[in-house]
Design a protein around this motif. Structure first.
Motif, PDB file in Angstrom:
ATOM      1  N   THR A 159      52.970  20.839  35.980  1.00 39.34           N
ATOM      2  CA  THR A 159      53.851  20.095  35.084  1.00 39.34           C
ATOM      3  C   THR A 159      55.003  19.528  35.895  1.00 39.34           C
ATOM      4  O   THR A 159      55.706  20.264  36.593  1.00 39.34           O
ATOM      5  CB  THR A 159      54.396  20.983  33.955  1.00 39.34           C
ATOM      6  OG1 THR A 159      53.302  21.424  33.126  1.00 39.34           O
ATOM      7  CG2 THR A 159      55.389  20.219  33.092  1.00 39.34           C
ATOM      8  N   THR A 209      51.874  16.615  32.432  1.00 37.48           N
ATOM      9  CA  THR A 209      51.127  17.841  32.681  1.00 37.48           C
ATOM     10  C   THR A 209      49.676  17.468  32.934  1.00 37.48           C
ATOM     11  O   THR A 209      48.987  16.958  32.044  1.00 37.48           O
ATOM     12  CB  THR A 209      51.209  18.806  31.485  1.00 37.48           C
ATOM     13  OG1 THR A 209      52.580  19.189  31.287  1.00 37.48           O
ATOM     14  CG2 THR A 209      50.396  20.072  31.755  1.00 37.48           C
ATOM     15  N   LYS A 251      56.320  22.616  38.296  1.00 33.89           N
ATOM     16  CA  LYS A 251      56.019  24.013  37.960  1.00 33.89           C
ATOM     17  C   LYS A 251      54.528  24.190  37.699  1.00 33.89           C
ATOM     18  O   LYS A 251      53.813  23.239  37.330  1.00 33.89           O
ATOM     19  CB  LYS A 251      56.824  24.451  36.735  1.00 33.89           C
ATOM     20  CG  LYS A 251      58.341  24.478  36.972  1.00 33.89           C
ATOM     21  CD  LYS A 251      59.102  24.912  35.744  1.00 33.89           C
ATOM     22  CE  LYS A 251      60.604  24.943  35.995  1.00 33.89           C
ATOM     23  NZ  LYS A 251      60.999  26.049  36.883  1.00 33.89           N
ATOM     24  N   ASP A 252      54.069  25.438  37.871  1.00 37.77           N
ATOM     25  CA  ASP A 252      52.667  25.738  37.582  1.00 37.77           C
ATOM     26  C   ASP A 252      52.520  26.111  36.110  1.00 37.77           C
ATOM     27  O   ASP A 252      53.473  26.023  35.321  1.00 37.77           O
ATOM     28  CB  ASP A 252      52.137  26.839  38.503  1.00 37.77           C
ATOM     29  CG  ASP A 252      52.840  28.187  38.313  1.00 37.77           C
ATOM     30  OD1 ASP A 252      53.555  28.360  37.305  1.00 37.77           O
ATOM     31  OD2 ASP A 252      52.665  29.066  39.175  1.00 37.77           O
ATOM     32  N   GLN A 253      51.320  26.549  35.725  1.00 35.85           N
ATOM     33  CA  GLN A 253      51.049  26.832  34.316  1.00 35.85           C
ATOM     34  C   GLN A 253      51.822  28.042  33.814  1.00 35.85           C
ATOM     35  O   GLN A 253      51.969  28.223  32.601  1.00 35.85           O
ATOM     36  CB  GLN A 253      49.546  27.030  34.121  1.00 35.85           C
ATOM     37  CG  GLN A 253      48.751  25.752  34.354  1.00 35.85           C
ATOM     38  CD  GLN A 253      47.253  25.967  34.279  1.00 35.85           C
ATOM     39  OE1 GLN A 253      46.731  26.987  34.727  1.00 35.85           O
ATOM     40  NE2 GLN A 253      46.541  24.996  33.718  1.00 35.85           N
ATOM     41  N   GLN A 254      52.326  28.869  34.717  1.00 41.66           N
ATOM     42  CA  GLN A 254      53.139  30.023  34.338  1.00 41.66           C
ATOM     43  C   GLN A 254      54.643  29.708  34.392  1.00 41.66           C
ATOM     44  O   GLN A 254      55.476  30.599  34.210  1.00 41.66           O
ATOM     45  CB  GLN A 254      52.842  31.224  35.251  1.00 41.66           C
ATOM     46  CG  GLN A 254      51.489  31.895  34.989  1.00 41.66           C
ATOM     47  CD  GLN A 254      50.319  31.064  35.469  1.00 41.66           C
ATOM     48  OE1 GLN A 254      50.321  30.548  36.597  1.00 41.66           O
ATOM     49  NE2 GLN A 254      49.305  30.909  34.617  1.00 41.66           N
ATOM     50  N   GLY A 255      54.988  28.465  34.661  1.00 45.02           N
ATOM     51  CA  GLY A 255      56.388  28.072  34.704  1.00 45.02           C
ATOM     52  C   GLY A 255      57.092  28.384  36.006  1.00 45.02           C
ATOM     53  O   GLY A 255      58.326  28.316  36.070  1.00 45.02           O
ATOM     54  N   ARG A 256      56.342  28.698  37.053  1.00 42.94           N
ATOM     55  CA  ARG A 256      56.940  29.005  38.353  1.00 42.94           C
ATOM     56  C   ARG A 256      57.087  27.728  39.177  1.00 42.94           C
ATOM     57  O   ARG A 256      56.225  26.846  39.138  1.00 42.94           O
ATOM     58  CB  ARG A 256      56.074  30.017  39.100  1.00 42.94           C
ATOM     59  CG  ARG A 256      55.948  31.358  38.397  1.00 42.94           C
ATOM     60  CD  ARG A 256      54.903  32.233  39.057  1.00 42.94           C
ATOM     61  NE  ARG A 256      53.561  31.642  38.970  1.00 42.94           N
ATOM     62  CZ  ARG A 256      52.428  32.297  39.209  1.00 42.94           C
ATOM     63  NH1 ARG A 256      52.469  33.571  39.570  1.00 42.94           N
ATOM     64  NH2 ARG A 256      51.264  31.682  39.110  1.00 42.94           N
TER      65      ARG A 256
END
Length: 320
Positions: A262, A257, A290-295
């Motif tokens: 991540t 990360t 994925k981005d910080q929002q898990g997308r």
């Protein structure tokens, strides 16, 4: 390189010095005056002519439970869009066709794979009010596939998703998040998903005509700079924007990360460019970004030489 003996019949390299007048004979409807190419020697023939590698359109699909030809470790490109069943596009087919023009829900997409760069990207085909249909030009630049669209006969660089010759010069395709994983990994997460069925072409599906390629010392039909920092040119890197994470670091750490993203690595995916039979390729693992929002984020798992060729000022995320 061992794979050249297999490729000789299909991919005879022609290193002719090219300029617009040279290519215009083959592409009479392409506007060569509108281009971002400054050195036409970069454009090379990969062997097959225009459409010699036949792109697919309107593919057929099977339910996951009905597919029995694909080995569990074989790679697929996964596309998951809201409101539509998850779709898997097997590399055993994309190796021989390189582009699939499809429609997922209301989104027309082009799922692409360039074996010489290991670049697997998915694009939205809607451009300037048109829905484009893409084909394989038979040309390479920095060993990466040059696509073309049938509506304007413009040329597009697959690795960067940008028009480089013709009416669409400078236009960027919108990328759709997709990733490469094993067939088993796709099935485990998407038991109700669908998978592209075997195309009705006479091809050796499941075999790899580029045997031993990703263990070679030099890329095929590439004369540019090699990557810095002693990174092998055919090492896979995970590209996110203009950053590249070497796969050996990610495989060792398994989860990284940094820089707002991540990255995770999981074993279980065969290389499509190793053994003569894809299902027997060595395990290179699967990556999710994925981005910080898990997308899920748009990214590519490409060879290091290709990243350096198209992002010469890019940042190498080596850690330490």
């Amino acid at each position: 390189m061992r794979f050249l003996s297999v490729l000789a019949a299909c991919f005879l390299a022609t290193a002719a010095v090219a300029d617009p007048s040279f290519w215009r004979h083959e592409w009479p409807d392409t506007d060569f005056k509108n281009t971002s190419i400054t050195n036409w020697v970069e454009i090379m023939s990969g062997g097959p002519p225009k459409d010699g590698i036949p792109a697919l359109s309107d593919p057929q699909f099977l339910r996951v439970a009905d597919e029995s030809k694909i080995d569990g470790i074989e790679p697929v490109i996964t596309v998951e869009l809201p409101g539509a069943k998850p779709r898997a596009y097997p590399i055993r087919y994309l190796t021989w066709h390189e582009i699939v023009n499809d429609k997922i829900g209301n989104v027309p997409v082009a799922v692409t794979f360039c074996p010489l760069c290991n670049s697997g990207l998915t694009f939205d085909r809607r451009v300037k009010g048109k829905v484009l249909s893409f084909g394989v030009s038979g040309k390479l630049r920095n060993s990466d596939m040059v696509m073309y669209d049938r509506e304007t006969q413009s040329w597009w660089q697959q690795a960067i998703g940008t028009g480089i010759v013709g009416e669409m010069n400078g236009v960027e395709l919108k990328q759709v998040a997709s990733w490469m994983e094993s067939w088993d990994q796709f099935k485990a997460r998407n038991p109700d998903g669908i998978v592209m069925a075997e195309p009705p072409w006479n091809r050796s599906y499941g075999r790899n005509p580029y045997r031993g390629y990703d263990s070679s010392h030099r890329p095929f039909l590439y004369s540019g700079e090699m990557p810095p920092h002693g990174i092998p040119p055919l090492m896979r890197v995970v590209r996110v924007g203009d950053r590249a994470w070497p796969m050996d670091r990610l495989a060792q750490e398994r989860k990284i990360t940094e820089a707002g993203v991540t990255l995770t690595w999981e074993e279980g995916q065969a290389s499509a460019l190793d053994h003569g039979v894809i299902s027997k390729g060595r395990d290179v693992g699967s990556v999710r970004v994925k981005d910080q929002q898990g997308r899920d984020l748009v990214h590519d798992v490409m060879f290091a030489f290709a990243f350096h060729a198209f992002w010469p000022d890019g940042k190498w995320m080596r850690g330490g």
